[in-house]
Design a protein around this motif. Structure first.
Motif, PDB file in Angstrom:
ATOM      1  N   GLY A   1      69.772 -38.084   5.409  1.00 20.04           N
ATOM      2  CA  GLY A   1      70.367 -38.460   4.143  1.00 20.04           C
ATOM      3  C   GLY A   1      69.780 -37.776   2.929  1.00 20.04           C
ATOM      4  N   VAL A   2      68.534 -37.316   3.013  1.00 16.83           N
ATOM      5  CA  VAL A   2      67.902 -36.638   1.876  1.00 16.83           C
ATOM      6  C   VAL A   2      68.740 -35.450   1.411  1.00 16.83           C
ATOM      7  CG1 VAL A   2      65.851 -35.351   1.134  1.00 16.83           C
ATOM      8  CG2 VAL A   2      65.594 -37.419   2.518  1.00 16.83           C
ATOM      9  N   LEU A   3      69.466 -34.837   2.319  1.00 18.32           N
ATOM     10  CA  LEU A   3      70.309 -33.693   1.962  1.00 18.32           C
ATOM     11  C   LEU A   3      71.325 -34.063   0.885  1.00 18.32           C
ATOM     12  CD1 LEU A   3      71.314 -30.793   2.419  1.00 18.32           C
ATOM     13  CD2 LEU A   3      72.693 -31.656   4.329  1.00 18.32           C
ATOM     14  N   THR A   4      71.739 -35.302   0.835  1.00 20.22           N
ATOM     15  CA  THR A   4      72.767 -35.726  -0.120  1.00 20.22           C
ATOM     16  C   THR A   4      72.194 -36.153  -1.468  1.00 20.22           C
ATOM     17  OG1 THR A   4      72.772 -38.064   0.535  1.00 20.22           O
ATOM     18  CG2 THR A   4      74.138 -36.557   1.832  1.00 20.22           C
ATOM     19  N   TYR A   5      70.863 -36.164  -1.600  1.00 20.13           N
ATOM     20  CA  TYR A   5      70.239 -36.612  -2.841  1.00 20.13           C
ATOM     21  C   TYR A   5      70.192 -35.460  -3.835  1.00 20.13           C
ATOM     22  CZ  TYR A   5      68.582 -40.438   0.175  1.00 20.13           C
ATOM     23  OH  TYR A   5      68.498 -41.486   1.062  1.00 20.13           O
TER      24      TYR A   5
ATOM     25  N   LEU B   1      66.806 -44.392   4.571  1.00 20.35           N
ATOM     26  CA  LEU B   1      67.292 -43.153   3.956  1.00 20.35           C
ATOM     27  C   LEU B   1      68.803 -42.956   4.079  1.00 20.35           C
ATOM     28  CD1 LEU B   1      64.386 -40.801   5.097  1.00 20.35           C
ATOM     29  CD2 LEU B   1      64.787 -41.693   2.802  1.00 20.35           C
ATOM     30  N   ALA B   2      69.547 -43.956   3.702  1.00 20.77           N
ATOM     31  CA  ALA B   2      71.008 -43.845   3.744  1.00 20.77           C
ATOM     32  C   ALA B   2      71.486 -42.737   2.804  1.00 20.77           C
ATOM     33  CB  ALA B   2      71.657 -45.162   3.344  1.00 20.77           C
ATOM     34  N   PRO B   3      72.484 -41.981   3.232  1.00 18.82           N
ATOM     35  CA  PRO B   3      73.003 -40.908   2.381  1.00 18.82           C
ATOM     36  C   PRO B   3      73.870 -41.458   1.256  1.00 18.82           C
ATOM     37  CG  PRO B   3      74.332 -41.074   4.353  1.00 18.82           C
ATOM     38  CD  PRO B   3      73.195 -42.059   4.522  1.00 18.82           C
TER      39      PRO B   3
ATOM     40  N   ASN C   1      70.930 -48.053   6.164  1.00 16.24           N
ATOM     41  CA  ASN C   1      71.559 -46.889   6.782  1.00 16.24           C
ATOM     42  C   ASN C   1      72.030 -47.249   8.189  1.00 16.24           C
ATOM     43  OD1 ASN C   1      72.453 -44.278   7.052  1.00 16.24           O
ATOM     44  ND2 ASN C   1      70.425 -43.351   7.199  1.00 16.24           N
ATOM     45  N   GLU C   2      73.045 -46.549   8.676  1.00 12.19           N
ATOM     46  CA  GLU C   2      73.501 -46.738  10.050  1.00 12.19           C
ATOM     47  C   GLU C   2      74.097 -45.433  10.552  1.00 12.19           C
ATOM     48  OE1 GLU C   2      77.667 -48.836  10.166  1.00 12.19           O
ATOM     49  OE2 GLU C   2      76.384 -50.027   8.838  1.00 12.19           O
ATOM     50  N   SER C   3      74.263 -45.334  11.853  1.00  6.61           N
ATOM     51  CA  SER C   3      74.643 -44.062  12.462  1.00  6.61           C
ATOM     52  C   SER C   3      76.030 -43.582  12.052  1.00  6.61           C
ATOM     53  CB  SER C   3      74.549 -44.158  13.987  1.00  6.61           C
ATOM     54  OG  SER C   3      73.198 -44.243  14.399  1.00  6.61           O
ATOM     55  N   ALA C   4      76.916 -44.485  11.666  1.00  2.06           N
ATOM     56  CA  ALA C   4      78.246 -44.070  11.222  1.00  2.06           C
ATOM     57  C   ALA C   4      78.182 -43.151  10.014  1.00  2.06           C
ATOM     58  CB  ALA C   4      79.095 -45.302  10.880  1.00  2.06           C
ATOM     59  N   TYR C   5      77.107 -43.266   9.241  1.00  3.33           N
ATOM     60  CA  TYR C   5      76.988 -42.459   8.026  1.00  3.33           C
ATOM     61  C   TYR C   5      76.586 -41.014   8.315  1.00  3.33           C
ATOM     62  CZ  TYR C   5      76.911 -47.113   5.866  1.00  3.33           C
ATOM     63  OH  TYR C   5      77.195 -48.404   5.490  1.00  3.33           O
ATOM     64  N   LEU C   6      76.408 -40.686   9.585  1.00  8.27           N
ATOM     65  CA  LEU C   6      76.051 -39.313   9.951  1.00  8.27           C
ATOM     66  C   LEU C   6      77.118 -38.327   9.473  1.00  8.27           C
ATOM     67  CD1 LEU C   6      73.699 -37.939  11.508  1.00  8.27           C
ATOM     68  CD2 LEU C   6      75.195 -37.887  13.507  1.00  8.27           C
ATOM     69  N   GLU C   7      78.358 -38.759   9.386  1.00  7.72           N
ATOM     70  CA  GLU C   7      79.425 -37.862   8.961  1.00  7.72           C
ATOM     71  C   GLU C   7      79.210 -37.390   7.522  1.00  7.72           C
ATOM     72  OE1 GLU C   7      83.347 -39.586   8.623  1.00  7.72           O
ATOM     73  OE2 GLU C   7      82.502 -41.605   8.465  1.00  7.72           O
ATOM     74  N   TYR C   8      78.600 -38.208   6.672  1.00 11.50           N
ATOM     75  CA  TYR C   8      78.330 -37.796   5.292  1.00 11.50           C
ATOM     76  C   TYR C   8      77.267 -36.697   5.254  1.00 11.50           C
ATOM     77  CZ  TYR C   8      80.961 -41.936   3.950  1.00 11.50           C
ATOM     78  OH  TYR C   8      81.957 -42.868   3.792  1.00 11.50           O
TER      79      TYR C   8
ATOM     80  N   LEU D   1      76.037 -30.840   4.822  1.00  8.02           N
ATOM     81  CA  LEU D   1      75.529 -29.592   5.385  1.00  8.02           C
ATOM     82  C   LEU D   1      76.634 -28.529   5.424  1.00  8.02           C
ATOM     83  CD1 LEU D   1      73.173 -28.078   6.630  1.00  8.02           C
ATOM     84  CD2 LEU D   1      73.799 -29.026   8.858  1.00  8.02           C
ATOM     85  N   ALA D   2      77.846 -28.943   5.764  1.00  5.93           N
ATOM     86  CA  ALA D   2      78.972 -28.012   5.758  1.00  5.93           C
ATOM     87  C   ALA D   2      79.184 -27.434   4.360  1.00  5.93           C
ATOM     88  CB  ALA D   2      80.233 -28.715   6.245  1.00  5.93           C
ATOM     89  N   SER D   3      79.068 -28.281   3.349  1.00  6.69           N
ATOM     90  CA  SER D   3      79.236 -27.825   1.967  1.00  6.69           C
ATOM     91  C   SER D   3      78.104 -26.887   1.558  1.00  6.69           C
ATOM     92  CB  SER D   3      79.292 -29.025   1.019  1.00  6.69           C
ATOM     93  OG  SER D   3      80.402 -29.844   1.297  1.00  6.69           O
ATOM     94  N   ALA D   4      76.880 -27.227   1.960  1.00  7.75           N
ATOM     95  CA  ALA D   4      75.724 -26.406   1.601  1.00  7.75           C
ATOM     96  C   ALA D   4      75.820 -25.012   2.196  1.00  7.75           C
ATOM     97  CB  ALA D   4      74.436 -27.089   2.060  1.00  7.75           C
ATOM     98  N   LYS D   5      76.374 -24.923   3.397  1.00  7.92           N
ATOM     99  CA  LYS D   5      76.463 -23.632   4.082  1.00  7.92           C
ATOM    100  C   LYS D   5      77.854 -23.006   3.979  1.00  7.92           C
ATOM    101  CE  LYS D   5      73.748 -22.993   7.642  1.00  7.92           C
ATOM    102  NZ  LYS D   5      72.594 -22.421   6.915  1.00  7.92           N
ATOM    103  N   ASN D   6      78.769 -23.714   3.308  1.00  2.22           N
ATOM    104  CA  ASN D   6      80.128 -23.212   3.088  1.00  2.22           C
ATOM    105  C   ASN D   6      80.812 -22.850   4.408  1.00  2.22           C
ATOM    106  OD1 ASN D   6      82.357 -22.561   1.474  1.00  2.22           O
ATOM    107  ND2 ASN D   6      81.734 -20.408   1.314  1.00  2.22           N
ATOM    108  N   ILE D   7      80.735 -23.785   5.344  1.00  3.15           N
ATOM    109  CA  ILE D   7      81.379 -23.608   6.645  1.00  3.15           C
ATOM    110  C   ILE D   7      82.138 -24.886   6.980  1.00  3.15           C
ATOM    111  CG2 ILE D   7      79.681 -21.949   7.524  1.00  3.15           C
ATOM    112  CD1 ILE D   7      78.312 -24.235   8.990  1.00  3.15           C
ATOM    113  N   PRO D   8      83.052 -24.845   7.954  1.00  4.30           N
ATOM    114  CA  PRO D   8      83.823 -26.048   8.282  1.00  4.30           C
ATOM    115  C   PRO D   8      82.953 -27.166   8.872  1.00  4.30           C
ATOM    116  CG  PRO D   8      84.908 -24.070   9.122  1.00  4.30           C
ATOM    117  CD  PRO D   8      83.530 -23.654   8.686  1.00  4.30           C
ATOM    118  N   PHE D   9      83.350 -28.393   8.600  1.00  4.08           N
ATOM    119  CA  PHE D   9      82.692 -29.574   9.164  1.00  4.08           C
ATOM    120  C   PHE D   9      82.624 -29.470  10.686  1.00  4.08           C
ATOM    121  CE2 PHE D   9      82.966 -33.717  11.157  1.00  4.08           C
ATOM    122  CZ  PHE D   9      82.073 -34.507  10.458  1.00  4.08           C
TER     123      PHE D   9
END
Length: 254
Positions: free
Chosen positions: A177-181, A207-209, A217-224, A229-237
């Motif tokens: 989740g830190v990636l989204t902060y 560390l919920a995103p 936090n819960e595992s369903a939030y992994l999609e966020y 990460l897709a946005s950071a690297k400019n690639i498809p989800f």
């Protein structure tokens, strides 16, 4: 399908609604859950979760550095006994934590060393907890990496130099989740790190995103996290999901 490489779904925070939590994770495309050990007080809960969701949940075994105390040798003896009795996905979570308490730093180093040696002997990866101790952890792991040890630097939030050192040791970065902060700057750090060195995690219930930051936090939030990460690297989800999941399957060999 996504893989949560680090989640404490067996913790008491999920005692009241675990089935709903798991259902939401499945609906969000999370297919597999890796459960890091903490200490002897939580082993039974971890094993029960693994038994309830076979082929979905996979336990690790190890002693968390925050739980390395005067009795750490007794805790390690129990962990070693478990490792001799059955198969685990990894030795973890282990490492160094200088944030909460520095009373047992020497014991943390000794416990870390012993458990990395177990991993080499059992041909298992390790999952590393490192807080306020990144360079110390990197320096301590390197001799074992030179012997072929592999694993994940869980909850990576370091700088570009640390990321490059991890990659050079053929270890993976566990991204949560830190990636989204907004102030974390982790997106910039990961921009040039090959996706083949990254796996995804939630570290639930921590560390919920964004947009759930500050909540359980819960595992369903992994999609966020995958979307960030897709946005950071400019690639498809889908590319992020496919490659990070392949990385996890290769590392854990389950």
């Amino acid at each position: 399908m996504l893989i949560d490489t680090h989640t404490h779904l067996y913790s008491e925070e999920f005692a009241g609604d675990l089935e709903s939590v798991m259902l939401r994770a499945f609906e969000a495309g999370v297919s597999t859950f890796y459960l890091p050990a903490i200490d002897s007080a939580t082993h039974d809960a971890m094993f029960r979760l693994e038994e309830k969701y076979p082929e979905k949940c996979f336990a690790m075994m190890g002693l968390h550095p925050c739980h390395v105390k005067d009795n750490f040798r007794e805790e390690l003896a129990l962990a070693e006994e478990y490792l001799q009795q059955r198969k685990f996905a990894a030795v973890g979570e282990i490492g160094l934590d200088f944030y909460w308490d520095k009373t047992f730093i020497n014991e943390q180093y000794k416990a870390f060393e012993i458990q990395m040696q177990w991993a080499l002997e059992n041909k298992l990866p390790i999952v590393i907890h490192s807080r306020d101790s990144m360079q110390e952890t990197l320096d301590f792991v390197k001799p074992f990496a030179d012997k072929g040890l592999r694993g994940i630097f869980h909850c990576f939030g370091g700088d570009k130099n640390a990321a490059e050192q991890i990659v050079s040791m053929n270890f993976l970065l566990g991204i949560g989740g830190v990636l989204t902060y907004r102030k974390a700057n982790l997106a910039e750090v990961l921009k040039d790190i090959p996706l083949e060195y990254i796996v995804l995690e939630t570290d639930s219930p921590y560390l919920a995103p964004v947009p759930y930051r500050g909540k359980r936090n819960e595992s369903a939030y992994l999609e966020y996290i995958a979307q960030a990460l897709a946005s950071a690297k400019n690639i498809p989800f889908e590319e992020v999901a496919s490659i990070t999941s392949a990385n996890a399957r290769k590392l854990f060999a389950i």
